[in-house]
Write a protein that holds these residues in place. Structure first.
Motif, PDB file in Angstrom:
ATOM      1  N   CYS A  34      42.060  89.238  27.369  1.00 24.33           N
ATOM      2  CA  CYS A  34      43.361  88.644  27.058  1.00 24.33           C
ATOM      3  C   CYS A  34      43.428  87.165  27.437  1.00 24.33           C
ATOM      4  O   CYS A  34      44.104  86.374  26.773  1.00 24.33           O
ATOM      5  N   MET A  35      42.743  86.795  28.476  1.00 22.40           N
ATOM      6  CA  MET A  35      42.709  85.388  28.859  1.00 22.40           C
ATOM      7  C   MET A  35      42.049  84.549  27.784  1.00 22.40           C
ATOM      8  O   MET A  35      42.374  83.360  27.608  1.00 22.40           O
ATOM      9  N   ARG A  36      41.148  85.140  27.015  1.00 22.74           N
ATOM     10  CA  ARG A  36      40.371  84.399  26.003  1.00 22.74           C
ATOM     11  C   ARG A  36      40.963  84.495  24.611  1.00 22.74           C
ATOM     12  O   ARG A  36      40.463  83.852  23.689  1.00 22.74           O
ATOM     13  N   HIS A  37      42.017  85.308  24.422  1.00 28.87           N
ATOM     14  CA  HIS A  37      42.575  85.482  23.081  1.00 28.87           C
ATOM     15  C   HIS A  37      43.838  84.632  22.939  1.00 28.87           C
ATOM     16  O   HIS A  37      44.865  84.916  23.549  1.00 28.87           O
ATOM     17  N   PRO A  38      43.812  83.569  22.115  1.00 33.26           N
ATOM     18  CA  PRO A  38      44.957  82.656  21.990  1.00 33.26           C
ATOM     19  C   PRO A  38      46.207  83.388  21.493  1.00 33.26           C
ATOM     20  O   PRO A  38      46.151  84.199  20.564  1.00 33.26           O
ATOM     21  N   ALA A  39      47.331  83.084  22.119  1.00 37.49           N
ATOM     22  CA  ALA A  39      48.587  83.716  21.728  1.00 37.49           C
ATOM     23  C   ALA A  39      49.754  82.817  22.116  1.00 37.49           C
ATOM     24  O   ALA A  39      49.599  81.862  22.886  1.00 37.49           O
ATOM     25  N   ASP A  40      50.919  83.133  21.587  1.00 36.18           N
ATOM     26  CA  ASP A  40      52.144  82.410  21.939  1.00 36.18           C
ATOM     27  C   ASP A  40      52.963  83.173  22.974  1.00 36.18           C
ATOM     28  O   ASP A  40      53.785  82.577  23.675  1.00 36.18           O
ATOM     29  N   ILE A  41      52.738  84.482  23.048  1.00 36.96           N
ATOM     30  CA  ILE A  41      53.493  85.312  23.977  1.00 36.96           C
ATOM     31  C   ILE A  41      52.722  86.599  24.239  1.00 36.96           C
ATOM     32  O   ILE A  41      51.985  87.082  23.372  1.00 36.96           O
ATOM     33  N   VAL A  42      52.896  87.145  25.440  1.00 41.46           N
ATOM     34  CA  VAL A  42      52.297  88.433  25.802  1.00 41.46           C
ATOM     35  C   VAL A  42      53.418  89.454  25.922  1.00 41.46           C
ATOM     36  O   VAL A  42      54.433  89.203  26.596  1.00 41.46           O
ATOM     37  N   TYR A  43      53.243  90.587  25.250  1.00 41.82           N
ATOM     38  CA  TYR A  43      54.197  91.696  25.369  1.00 41.82           C
ATOM     39  C   TYR A  43      53.428  92.893  25.896  1.00 41.82           C
ATOM     40  O   TYR A  43      52.560  93.444  25.214  1.00 41.82           O
ATOM     41  N   ALA A  44      53.716  93.271  27.143  1.00 38.81           N
ATOM     42  CA  ALA A  44      52.963  94.346  27.793  1.00 38.81           C
ATOM     43  C   ALA A  44      53.878  95.521  28.072  1.00 38.81           C
ATOM     44  O   ALA A  44      54.971  95.357  28.624  1.00 38.81           O
ATOM     45  N   SER A  45      53.436  96.710  27.694  1.00 37.59           N
ATOM     46  CA  SER A  45      54.244  97.914  27.834  1.00 37.59           C
ATOM     47  C   SER A  45      53.632  98.867  28.859  1.00 37.59           C
ATOM     48  O   SER A  45      52.471  99.251  28.765  1.00 37.59           O
ATOM     49  N   SER A  46      54.426  99.242  29.853  1.00 39.87           N
ATOM     50  CA  SER A  46      53.971 100.208  30.848  1.00 39.87           C
ATOM     51  C   SER A  46      54.703 101.530  30.623  1.00 39.87           C
ATOM     52  O   SER A  46      55.791 101.543  30.043  1.00 39.87           O
ATOM     53  N   ALA A  47      54.164 102.649  31.040  1.00 40.67           N
ATOM     54  CA  ALA A  47      53.114 102.818  32.003  1.00 40.67           C
ATOM     55  C   ALA A  47      51.727 102.746  31.335  1.00 40.67           C
ATOM     56  O   ALA A  47      51.658 102.880  30.120  1.00 40.67           O
ATOM     57  N   PRO A  48      50.666 102.551  32.128  1.00 39.80           N
ATOM     58  CA  PRO A  48      50.677 102.431  33.575  1.00 39.80           C
ATOM     59  C   PRO A  48      51.157 101.052  34.027  1.00 39.80           C
ATOM     60  O   PRO A  48      51.099 100.079  33.261  1.00 39.80           O
ATOM     61  N   LEU A  49      51.591 100.992  35.251  1.00 37.34           N
ATOM     62  CA  LEU A  49      52.079  99.744  35.818  1.00 37.34           C
ATOM     63  C   LEU A  49      50.996  98.673  35.844  1.00 37.34           C
ATOM     64  O   LEU A  49      51.282  97.473  35.750  1.00 37.34           O
ATOM     65  N   THR A  50      49.737  99.118  35.919  1.00 40.67           N
ATOM     66  CA  THR A  50      48.615  98.168  35.985  1.00 40.67           C
ATOM     67  C   THR A  50      48.456  97.348  34.712  1.00 40.67           C
ATOM     68  O   THR A  50      47.684  96.379  34.698  1.00 40.67           O
ATOM     69  N   ILE A  51      49.167  97.691  33.645  1.00 43.79           N
ATOM     70  CA  ILE A  51      49.103  96.882  32.421  1.00 43.79           C
ATOM     71  C   ILE A  51      49.633  95.472  32.689  1.00 43.79           C
ATOM     72  O   ILE A  51      49.334  94.528  31.951  1.00 43.79           O
ATOM     73  N   ALA A  52      50.396  95.325  33.773  1.00 43.90           N
ATOM     74  CA  ALA A  52      50.907  94.005  34.137  1.00 43.90           C
ATOM     75  C   ALA A  52      49.800  93.055  34.566  1.00 43.90           C
ATOM     76  O   ALA A  52      49.950  91.830  34.453  1.00 43.90           O
ATOM     77  N   ILE A  53      48.679  93.590  35.061  1.00 45.84           N
ATOM     78  CA  ILE A  53      47.596  92.729  35.557  1.00 45.84           C
ATOM     79  C   ILE A  53      47.007  91.870  34.443  1.00 45.84           C
ATOM     80  O   ILE A  53      46.960  90.635  34.573  1.00 45.84           O
ATOM     81  N   PRO A  54      46.532  92.440  33.320  1.00 46.66           N
ATOM     82  CA  PRO A  54      46.035  91.573  32.250  1.00 46.66           C
ATOM     83  C   PRO A  54      47.130  90.721  31.628  1.00 46.66           C
ATOM     84  O   PRO A  54      46.863  89.608  31.156  1.00 46.66           O
ATOM     85  N   ALA A  55      48.360  91.222  31.619  1.00 43.72           N
ATOM     86  CA  ALA A  55      49.460  90.430  31.055  1.00 43.72           C
ATOM     87  C   ALA A  55      49.692  89.171  31.882  1.00 43.72           C
ATOM     88  O   ALA A  55      49.840  88.065  31.325  1.00 43.72           O
ATOM     89  N   ILE A  56      49.710  89.312  33.184  1.00 43.98           N
ATOM     90  CA  ILE A  56      49.914  88.159  34.062  1.00 43.98           C
ATOM     91  C   ILE A  56      48.718  87.209  33.974  1.00 43.98           C
ATOM     92  O   ILE A  56      48.875  85.976  33.941  1.00 43.98           O
ATOM     93  N   ALA A  57      47.520  87.782  33.902  1.00 39.16           N
ATOM     94  CA  ALA A  57      46.310  86.948  33.798  1.00 39.16           C
ATOM     95  C   ALA A  57      46.360  86.089  32.539  1.00 39.16           C
ATOM     96  O   ALA A  57      46.099  84.876  32.580  1.00 39.16           O
ATOM     97  N   ALA A  58      46.692  86.696  31.405  1.00 29.99           N
ATOM     98  CA  ALA A  58      46.753  85.957  30.146  1.00 29.99           C
ATOM     99  C   ALA A  58      47.882  84.932  30.170  1.00 29.99           C
ATOM    100  O   ALA A  58      47.732  83.800  29.688  1.00 29.99           O
ATOM    101  N   SER A  59      49.015  85.325  30.741  1.00 36.74           N
ATOM    102  CA  SER A  59      50.166  84.423  30.812  1.00 36.74           C
ATOM    103  C   SER A  59      49.857  83.186  31.645  1.00 36.74           C
ATOM    104  O   SER A  59      50.146  82.054  31.226  1.00 36.74           O
ATOM    105  N   ARG A  60      49.256  83.386  32.805  1.00 41.57           N
ATOM    106  CA  ARG A  60      48.962  82.246  33.689  1.00 41.57           C
ATOM    107  C   ARG A  60      47.837  81.385  33.115  1.00 41.57           C
ATOM    108  O   ARG A  60      47.898  80.148  33.165  1.00 41.57           O
ATOM    109  N   TRP A  61      46.797  82.017  32.601  1.00 42.40           N
ATOM    110  CA  TRP A  61      45.649  81.269  32.104  1.00 42.40           C
ATOM    111  C   TRP A  61      46.008  80.436  30.873  1.00 42.40           C
ATOM    112  O   TRP A  61      45.595  79.282  30.750  1.00 42.40           O
ATOM    113  N   GLN A  62      46.777  81.051  29.964  1.00 43.15           N
ATOM    114  CA  GLN A  62      47.123  80.353  28.720  1.00 43.15           C
ATOM    115  C   GLN A  62      48.452  79.589  28.808  1.00 43.15           C
ATOM    116  O   GLN A  62      48.824  78.882  27.867  1.00 43.15           O
ATOM    117  N   ARG A  63      49.159  79.764  29.921  1.00 42.68           N
ATOM    118  CA  ARG A  63      50.457  79.123  30.119  1.00 42.68           C
ATOM    119  C   ARG A  63      51.433  79.506  28.991  1.00 42.68           C
ATOM    120  O   ARG A  63      52.058  78.659  28.352  1.00 42.68           O
TER     121      ARG A  63
END
Length: 409
Positions: free
Chosen positions: A95-124
């Motif tokens: 996800c950090m390497r895939h260009p996007a304008d927005i990340v939409y992450a659906s839980s469960a599991p709660l751990t789906i937030a980890i790649p979402a936050i990584a992509a959000s912070r890395w790509q701003r």
């Protein structure tokens, strides 16, 4: 918009399970957006479970990145935790390497937030978090999560997910309240519940005739249907207990239970032990979503059940909305917002959660009141079209994502 959509349990329409992500994704694509679904092979059709490396592939018209991490409801809790973490780590890198304008992450599991936050912070780019259940509240409530360290870690991740997200989508009012109680401003939380796929489920009444014929039912014989997961929280054995009690109350009543999960064999054995299996209770393996409309068309009443745990009252069970879309009354055994809807509209019935005999009496009285059943069917269909239509829910989501992206610039 370029939308990076993260959901570990993606199910296409030919699969079996919750198709919310598929239905939203295909509609967003039809609106002209570029959607990339990041998922595992856990709930995909068998053809995709043989993948041995992360693969970009189109599934039912949805461009996907499929990470070959196994998952099923038959796994033990430690096995599930390992699956969640492994998926989160691999997905973070992709996800950090895939260009996007927005990340939409659906839980469960709660751990789906980890790649979402990584992509959000890395790509701003902004991140919107969809809360399908309040985790870790639910596994703690039912005793599935007992380890003190894991509890603290889960609560910390929950706090981080909510506060890192630009906006939170909750699937019920109670879930929204739970998010707000954790320090999130009301203006950053929106309720977009599960939806009624009327295009799929609103079929002619005769569509269920082959199902009823297969079960050996007469045209007017009452049939109670459950379609969904046979998990610990779903309490399907309680429906078998109701069926047992029903033999002396309404001997013509039949029950059809369809699904899979960790409690499947237990439910089968319970029905077998009570002598109702293949007599008044029929249990089938999961069916593709495309076959469920005919099955619900055969039903007199659909059901949605949970353990008697207050934390479950905030659920947004997909089967509840499928029943509405099919124009079928629904019986539930829990309180909360869905019970309030049924009581206000007459679209179904709330039965006791721990008294199978009384539940059987209540259900029999409802089913044998033809006017009440017909009124409930009409109320269910009205709710599906006026309040929970999938197109309406998708439009709300699309407007929200646009607003978040615009505010981010």
């Amino acid at each position: 918009m370029r939308i990076l959509y993260l959901y570990q349990y993606f199910v296409p329409v030919q699969g079996h399970g919750m198709t919310r992500a598929y239905e939203f994704a295909r509609r967003l694509i039809a609106m002209g957006h570029d959607v990339k679904m990041v998922t595992s092979a856990g709930y995909l059709p068998e053809a995709y479970k043989s993948l041995t490396e992360t693969t970009e592939i189109e599934i039912s018209g949805i461009p996907c990145i499929v990470i070959p991490v196994p998952y099923s409801n038959y796994m033990s809790f430690p096995q599930r935790i390992r699956s969640f973490i492994r998926f989160a780590l691999i997905a973070s890198w992709r996800c950090m390497r895939h260009p996007a304008d927005i990340v939409y992450a659906s839980s469960a599991p709660l751990t789906i937030a980890i790649p979402a936050i990584a992509a959000s912070r890395w790509q701003r780019i902004p991140f919107v978090f969809e809360v399908r259940d309040l985790w870790p509240e639910l596994p703690i409530a039912i005793g599935a999560l007992r380890n003190p360290l894991l509890k603290r870690a889960a609560r910390a991740l929950e706090w981080l997910a909510y506060h890192a997200a630009r906006h939170v989508v909750a699937l019920s009012p109670g879930q929204a309240e739970g998010v707000i109680k954790r320090g999130i401003d009301t203006n950053r939380v929106t309720v977009i519940p599960n939806s009624a796929d009327v295009d799929l489920f609103d079929v002619p009444d005769g569509s269920g005739a082959p199902v009823r014929e297969q079960l050996g039912l007469t045209p007017d014989q009452p049939l109670i249907v459950y379609t969904g997961t046979f998990g610990l929280m779903n309490n399907i054995s309680y429906l078998v207990e109701i069926a047992v009690a029903m033999r002396s109350i309404a001997p013509d009543m039949r029950f059809l239970l369809i699904g899979a999960g960790g409690e499947f064999e237990k439910v089968m054995q319970t029905a077998r032990d009570h002598g109702v299996l293949d007599d008044t209770v029929f249990i089938w393996e999961p069916r593709p979503k495309t076959e469920i409309p005919a099955i619900l068309s055969a039903a007199t009443v659909a059901t949605s059940l949970f353990l008697p745990v207050k934390e479950m009252w905030n659920n947004s069970a997909n089967k509840f909305f499928d029943a509405l879309a099919a124009g079928r009354p629904i019986a539930i055994n829990y309180c909360g917002w869905q019970a309030e809807i049924l009581e206000a509209t007459g679209a179904g019935i709330v039965i006791p959660d721990q008294d199978a005999t009384q539940a059987a009496h209540d259900l029999a009285a409802f089913v044998h009141d033809a006017e009440r059943v017909q009124a409930a069917r009409e109320a269910a269909r009205e709710l599906a079209y006026s309040r929970f239509h999938r197109d309406t829910m998708t439009a709300q989501l699309e407007q929200l994502l646009r607003r978040v992206v615009t505010e981010g610039h």
